[in-house]
Design an enzyme around this catalytic site. Structure first.
Site, mmCIF file in Angstrom:
data_model
loop_
_atom_site.group_PDB
_atom_site.id
_atom_site.type_symbol
_atom_site.label_atom_id
_atom_site.label_comp_id
_atom_site.label_asym_id
_atom_site.label_seq_id
_atom_site.Cartn_x
_atom_site.Cartn_y
_atom_site.Cartn_z
ATOM 1 N N ALA A 77 0.840 -1.202 0.000
ATOM 2 C CA ALA A 77 0.000 0.000 0.000
ATOM 3 C C ALA A 77 0.879 1.259 0.000
ATOM 4 O O ALA A 77 1.793 1.369 -0.816
ATOM 5 C CB ALA A 77 -0.986 -0.028 1.163
ATOM 6 N N SER A 78 0.678 2.177 0.930
ATOM 7 C CA SER A 78 1.370 3.472 0.857
ATOM 8 C C SER A 78 2.846 3.415 1.186
ATOM 9 O O SER A 78 3.545 4.425 1.036
ATOM 10 C CB SER A 78 0.679 4.491 1.759
ATOM 11 O OG SER A 78 -0.556 4.881 1.194
#
Length: 409
Positions: free
Chosen positions: A93-94
């Site tokens: 993800a991030s």
């Protein structure tokens, strides 16, 4: 252009470092080691799994360039009773963002891009407006620091502009190309005059589109050629291997996390996040610079340690220093008092104000599939914590317990 041809061309153009990987000496002798925090880390991981907060996790730590802790706990797939492994792949993800930001900074170092370039130099049609109709200049610096005035759908109400325009945050299977999504982002009103506030956003997806224009190739090829390939991060990519699939993802629920469906919606922020676990295998999905990568804890540690030691062969030490210092003045970030933001990572400025056991000057980020990492230059320590449990592996009791364990010894 093939991947191999691009790597060769990038090397000739001076975009690639003359390195083949980052070597970390492995001083661990068993699942847990004699590193002082090891027992406390074991206890934090075991408690999180036993309590049901976390389904599975892989934790790796390095100090002074040596791997001093590596352990997995819980399940890669709870229903199949498949135990988590230290070399399991997870959806990052991030935690994708710092890698993509370093890719852009390497292009700055190579003279291919400047940090104060207007985005329109590379994306001529990217001209979002303020609510009063004005069209301000947005720079690469604004993208790197999340001060461009852009947003995320989950950070606005369900009737917000990002929802109405069906802007993808990179976690769903929107069917959009990167260019189409960037065009939708450009059509949404800016939240503020660029440079006047901080707001977490899709800015790094826009930065990914800039990187594609600068390099003349895909974001995945550019990242592989400039960062992950030279560092030997073989598991870190935008497309997961069917032969080595990521850990089964779960979402927070009571009394225990639930296995994600396809798609899966989790209330978060001011509305919610729509996850598509299958997106990690979708070769037609656009490469999201904000959230799109997968990888192992060991490979991400290579990246963290490379930046901790001055970015050898990837970016210049001066660039690492700029990246890991507060670049937004007194602007407030979402984590609250005591934190700032650099050129792609969060900076711990005042541990007392932040309520953090970590040393001032440390930098970090996390991901909504349940991942987090931090680098503490003062302690010469890097820690990568990957889980398959959203969002409990990213925020809340578990990551705080891991940090307390490391600094309690």
């Amino acid at each position: 252009m093939s991947r191999r041809d691009f790597i060769a061309a990038a090397s000739v153009a001076g975009l690639l470092p003359a390195v083949t990987g980052t070597t970390l000496a492995d001083t661990t002798q068993s699942a847990s080691t004699m590193w002082a925090p090891a027992k406390a880390l074991d206890a934090a991981m075991d408690d999180a799994v036993a309590s049901g907060r976390i389904v599975g996790t892989s934790v790796v730590a390095a100090q002074n360039g040596n791997i001093v802790y590596q352990r997995a706990a819980g399940f890669k797939d709870r229903e199949a009773r498949e135990p988590a492994g230290i070399d399991d792949v997870f959806r990052l993800a991030s935690m994708t963002k710092p890698i993509v930001c370093v890719t852009a900074l390497a292009l700055v170092d190579a003279g291919r891009l400047t940090i104060d370039d207007p985005v329109t130099r590379w994306l001529p049609d990217f001209r979002p407006k303020l609510t009063d109709g004005r069209q301000p200049i947005i720079t690469i610096r604004h993208l790197l620091t999340h001060t461009a005035g852009l947003g995320y759908g989950f950070l606005e109400p369900e009737d917000g502009s990002y929802h109405r325009l069906k802007i993808s945050d990179g976690l769903d299977r929107s069917g959009l190309s990167l260019g189409e999504n960037v065009a939708r982002i450009a059509s949404a009103p800016l939240l503020f005059e660029p440079g006047t506030a901080w707001h977490y956003s899709v800015a790094i997806d826009v930065l990914g589109a800039v990187i594609e224009q600068v390099t003349g190739t895909t974001l995945a090829q550019a990242v592989r050629a400039i960062v992950t390939g030279p560092l030997g991060m073989t598991s870190v990519d935008f497309i997961a291997s069917a032969a080595r699939p990521p850990a089964t993802p779960y979402g927070d629920a009571s009394p225990e996390p639930v296995r994600m469906t396809e798609p899966f919606t989790l209330k978060f922020g001011r509305s919610g996040i729509v996850y598509s676990p299958a997106r990690a295998f979708d070769e037609a999905a656009f490469f999201s610079g904000g959230v799109g990568m997968v990888g192992t804890a060991h490979d991400y540690l290579r990246f963290a340690e490379a930046m901790r030691t001055g970015g050898p062969g990837i970016i210049r030490p001066e660039t690492v220093a700029a990246m890991t210092q507060n670049a937004i003045g007194d602007l407030q970030v979402s984590a609250g008092p005591g934190f700032g933001w650099g050129l792609g990572v969060q900076i711990l400025l005042d541990p007392a104000k932040a309520g953090s056991p970590v040393t001032a000057g440390a930098w970090n980020w996390s991901g909504v599939y349940g991942t987090n990492f931090w680098v503490d230059p003062a302690k010469a320590t890097s820690v990568v914590v990957l889980t398959n449990t959203a969002v409990a592996g990213m925020t809340g009791e578990f990551p705080l317990a891991i940090r307390r364990a490391v600094y309690a010894a």
